[in-house]
Write an enzyme that holds these catalytic residues in place. Structure first.
Site, PDB file in Angstrom:
ATOM      1  CG  HIS A  55      -3.106  -0.661  -7.146  1.00  0.00           C
ATOM      2  ND1 HIS A  55      -3.611   0.011  -6.056  1.00  0.00           N
ATOM      3  CD2 HIS A  55      -3.164  -1.976  -6.810  1.00  0.00           C
ATOM      4  CE1 HIS A  55      -3.961  -0.859  -5.112  1.00  0.00           C
ATOM      5  NE2 HIS A  55      -3.691  -2.082  -5.562  1.00  0.00           N
ATOM      6  CD  GLU A  98      -2.909   3.296  -5.646  1.00  0.00           C
ATOM      7  OE1 GLU A  98      -3.919   2.627  -5.931  1.00  0.00           O
ATOM      8  OE2 GLU A  98      -1.894   2.787  -5.177  1.00  0.00           O
ATOM      9  NE  ARG A 105      -4.255  -1.217  -0.217  1.00  0.00           N
ATOM     10  CZ  ARG A 105      -4.341  -2.208  -1.104  1.00  0.00           C
ATOM     11  NH1 ARG A 105      -3.293  -2.531  -1.856  1.00  0.00           N
ATOM     12  NH2 ARG A 105      -5.470  -2.865  -1.273  1.00  0.00           N
TER      13      ARG A 105
HETATM   14  P1  NAD Z   1      -1.623 -11.045   4.624  1.00  0.00           P
HETATM   15  O1  NAD Z   1      -2.605 -10.560   5.629  1.00  0.00           O
HETATM   16  O2  NAD Z   1      -1.640 -12.460   4.212  1.00  0.00           O
HETATM   17  O3  NAD Z   1      -0.141 -10.713   5.137  1.00  0.00           O
HETATM   18  C1  NAD Z   1       0.202  -9.533   5.778  1.00  0.00           C
HETATM   19  C2  NAD Z   1       1.264  -9.859   6.815  1.00  0.00           C
HETATM   20  O4  NAD Z   1       1.727  -8.623   7.357  1.00  0.00           O
HETATM   21  C3  NAD Z   1       0.735 -10.707   7.981  1.00  0.00           C
HETATM   22  O5  NAD Z   1       1.519 -11.886   8.116  1.00  0.00           O
HETATM   23  C4  NAD Z   1       0.878  -9.795   9.178  1.00  0.00           C
HETATM   24  O6  NAD Z   1       1.260 -10.505  10.349  1.00  0.00           O
HETATM   25  C5  NAD Z   1       1.987  -8.861   8.736  1.00  0.00           C
HETATM   26  N1  NAD Z   1       2.035  -7.611   9.466  1.00  0.00           N
HETATM   27  C6  NAD Z   1       1.051  -6.977  10.150  1.00  0.00           C
HETATM   28  N2  NAD Z   1       1.530  -5.836  10.704  1.00  0.00           N
HETATM   29  C7  NAD Z   1       2.838  -5.763  10.355  1.00  0.00           C
HETATM   30  C8  NAD Z   1       3.877  -4.829  10.630  1.00  0.00           C
HETATM   31  N3  NAD Z   1       3.656  -3.752  11.385  1.00  0.00           N
HETATM   32  N4  NAD Z   1       5.097  -5.065  10.111  1.00  0.00           N
HETATM   33  C9  NAD Z   1       5.352  -6.160   9.362  1.00  0.00           C
HETATM   34  N5  NAD Z   1       4.403  -7.099   9.082  1.00  0.00           N
HETATM   35  C10 NAD Z   1       3.170  -6.885   9.569  1.00  0.00           C
HETATM   36  O7  NAD Z   1      -1.770 -10.069   3.365  1.00  0.00           O
HETATM   37  P2  NAD Z   1      -1.336 -10.337   1.864  1.00  0.00           P
HETATM   38  O8  NAD Z   1      -2.476 -10.934   1.132  1.00  0.00           O
HETATM   39  O9  NAD Z   1      -0.026 -11.013   1.860  1.00  0.00           O
HETATM   40  O10 NAD Z   1      -1.203  -8.818   1.350  1.00  0.00           O
HETATM   41  C11 NAD Z   1      -0.107  -8.041   1.743  1.00  0.00           C
HETATM   42  C12 NAD Z   1      -0.289  -6.590   1.300  1.00  0.00           C
HETATM   43  O11 NAD Z   1      -0.366  -6.512  -0.103  1.00  0.00           O
HETATM   44  C13 NAD Z   1      -1.541  -5.896   1.820  1.00  0.00           C
HETATM   45  O12 NAD Z   1      -1.207  -4.543   2.110  1.00  0.00           O
HETATM   46  C14 NAD Z   1      -2.482  -5.909   0.624  1.00  0.00           C
HETATM   47  O13 NAD Z   1      -3.417  -4.885   0.676  1.00  0.00           O
HETATM   48  C15 NAD Z   1      -1.485  -5.709  -0.486  1.00  0.00           C
HETATM   49  N6  NAD Z   1      -1.919  -6.180  -1.806  1.00  0.00           N
HETATM   50  C16 NAD Z   1      -1.626  -5.381  -2.871  1.00  0.00           C
HETATM   51  C17 NAD Z   1      -1.944  -5.821  -4.138  1.00  0.00           C
HETATM   52  C18 NAD Z   1      -1.679  -4.951  -5.328  1.00  0.00           C
HETATM   53  O14 NAD Z   1      -2.419  -5.020  -6.287  1.00  0.00           O
HETATM   54  N7  NAD Z   1      -0.638  -4.146  -5.320  1.00  0.00           N
HETATM   55  C19 NAD Z   1      -2.546  -7.081  -4.320  1.00  0.00           C
HETATM   56  C20 NAD Z   1      -2.828  -7.861  -3.221  1.00  0.00           C
HETATM   57  C21 NAD Z   1      -2.489  -7.404  -1.946  1.00  0.00           C
HETATM   58  C1  MLT Z   2      -5.946  -5.822  -3.298  1.00  0.00           C
HETATM   59  O1  MLT Z   2      -5.839  -5.327  -2.165  1.00  0.00           O
HETATM   60  O2  MLT Z   2      -6.652  -6.812  -3.536  1.00  0.00           O
HETATM   61  C2  MLT Z   2      -5.166  -5.227  -4.426  1.00  0.00           C
HETATM   62  O3  MLT Z   2      -4.509  -4.068  -4.023  1.00  0.00           O
HETATM   63  C3  MLT Z   2      -5.913  -5.058  -5.686  1.00  0.00           C
HETATM   64  C4  MLT Z   2      -7.021  -4.079  -5.590  1.00  0.00           C
HETATM   65  O4  MLT Z   2      -7.001  -3.189  -4.765  1.00  0.00           O
HETATM   66  O5  MLT Z   2      -7.963  -4.202  -6.361  1.00  0.00           O
END
Ligand code: NAD
Ligand code: MLT
Length: 315
Positions: free
Chosen positions: A278, A260, A231
């Site tokens: 994104h 964004e 994020r």
């Molecule tokens: P997830 O919940 O499986 O993993 C997140 C991890 O972060 C957890 O293991 C949690 O314990 C850890 N965490 C919590 N607080 C923390 C801190 N202060 N420092 C370090 N670690 C910490 O989530 P995910 O599905 O792996 O997604 C991870 C990130 O990616 C999220 O921010 C999600 O919104 C983002 N995301 C972005 C996209 C994109 O399109 N760019 C796509 C999917 C997910």
């Molecule tokens: C997500 O959190 O699933 C990704 O960032 C993709 C999206 O926001 O659509």
């Protein structure tokens, strides 16, 4: 009949929802906050992606709303506490785009290490330049993951195969499981001090907002490379841009931004920054998987009373 407001216009994977006589689905693509305030009063269910912010003032006036479905992972755009207080279910599709996001992150890392975007641009401009685009290998380097959840773990699996040493900071991760997967859990300052690549995969919350700032960067290795596919607000964009200009940080690859679409282009305009708008979750497979699942979760909730994928927590 349940009235559902959909705030994006891709209906692929939602056949069951659209064909059911129990639902009337209206599409209003990316409404403004003001438009959403007007619309929301009439609806029992709301389907959103990341663009729409479901703030407490929206929830306050959503008199009929019972279900907010997030077609994706991140829920930083929903005030979950206000929703919970009003008894509104908030559900997402947590694993639907994990592989896509992991693959995109690795794509960005390789682009950064091998100057793929700049050399592409140069060659498309009819320049045959091999001298200025000498890259570095990932092999033998240390990858520091911040957040070892679904996406972080999938990246670790794949980059182990590249011969990278993987270290991670995650306050909730399991030491034994990490060890089995060849990942060393560390405190955050050790990750900052030891990693050649730092890749962020934590949620956006009070503990992570602005986490990558000048103070944090000072603790990192000279020549570190930073990747953010989690994020935007986790990284202070101006601090990162300054650190790249000073040479402290060798480059960055960024998929997510403070605003964004961006309002401040400083980081995007900085040399040695690879960017995508994104896109980490934007694959055919992930979009269909997510659309189908959130549709099923919504239909089951209204028609069978089954609550799945809910993230509500009561204090
Ligand atoms: P997830 O919940 O499986 O993993 C997140 C991890 O972060 C957890 O293991 C949690 O314990 C850890 N965490 C919590 N607080 C923390 C801190 N202060 N420092 C370090 N670690 C910490 O989530 P995910 O599905 O792996 O997604 C991870 C990130 O990616 C999220 O921010 C999600 O919104 C983002 N995301 C972005 C996209 C994109 O399109 N760019 C796509 C999917 C997910
Ligand atoms: C997500 O959190 O699933 C990704 O960032 C993709 C999206 O926001 O659509």
């Amino acid at each position: 009949m349940y009235k559902i407001l959909m705030t994006y216009d891709n209906t692929e994977g939602l056949d069951t929802l659209f064909s059911s006589k129990e639902f009337k689905v209206d599409i209003h693509n990316k409404p403004s906050q003001e438009e959403l305030k007007e619309l929301i009063k009439d609806y029992n269910g709301l389907l959103i992606r990341s663009e729409v912010k479901v703030t407490s003032d929206i929830i306050d006036i959503a008199g009929k709303l019972k279900f907010i479905g997030r077609a994706g992972t991140g829920l930083d755009n929903v005030d979950k506490e206000s929703a919970t207080k009003k008894g509104i279910i908030v559900a997402n599709v947590p694993g639907g785009n994990t592989i896509s996001a992991a693959e995109h992150t690795i794509g960005l890392m390789l682009s950064l290490a091998r100057h793929i975007p700049e050399s592409y641009k140069s060659l498309k401009n009819r320049k045959w330049d091999r001298k200025n685009f000498v890259g570095t290998e990932l092999f033998g380097k240390t990858l520091g993951l911040i957040g070892l959840g679904r996406i972080g773990s999938e990246i670790a699996k794949r980059l182990n195969a590249f011969g990278m040493k993987i270290i991670a900071y995650d306050p909730f991760a399991n030491q034994e499981a990490a060890k089995k997967n060849n990942i060393e859990l560390k405190i955050i300052d050790e990750v900052f001090a030891q990693a050649d690549y730092i890749s962020i995969h934590s949620p956006l919350n009070d503990s992570t907002r602005g986490m990558i700032n000048t103070d944090a960067i000072k603790k990192m290795k000279d020549g570190v490379r930073i990747i953010n596919c989690a994020r935007g607000p986790i990284v202070n964009e101006k601090d990162l841009s300054d650190a790249i200009k000073s040479g402290k940080v060798a480059g960055a690859a960024i998929d997510v931004f403070a605003k964004e679409p961006p309002e401040d282009w400083t980081l995007i305009d900085t040399d040695k920054v690879v960017v995508t708008p994104h896109l980490a979750a934007s694959t055919d497979e992930a979009q269909i998987r997510i659309a189908k699942e959130i549709g099923e979760v919504l239909v089951d909730f209204f028609t069978k009373g089954i609550v799945r994928n809910a993230v509500n927590t009561k204090k």
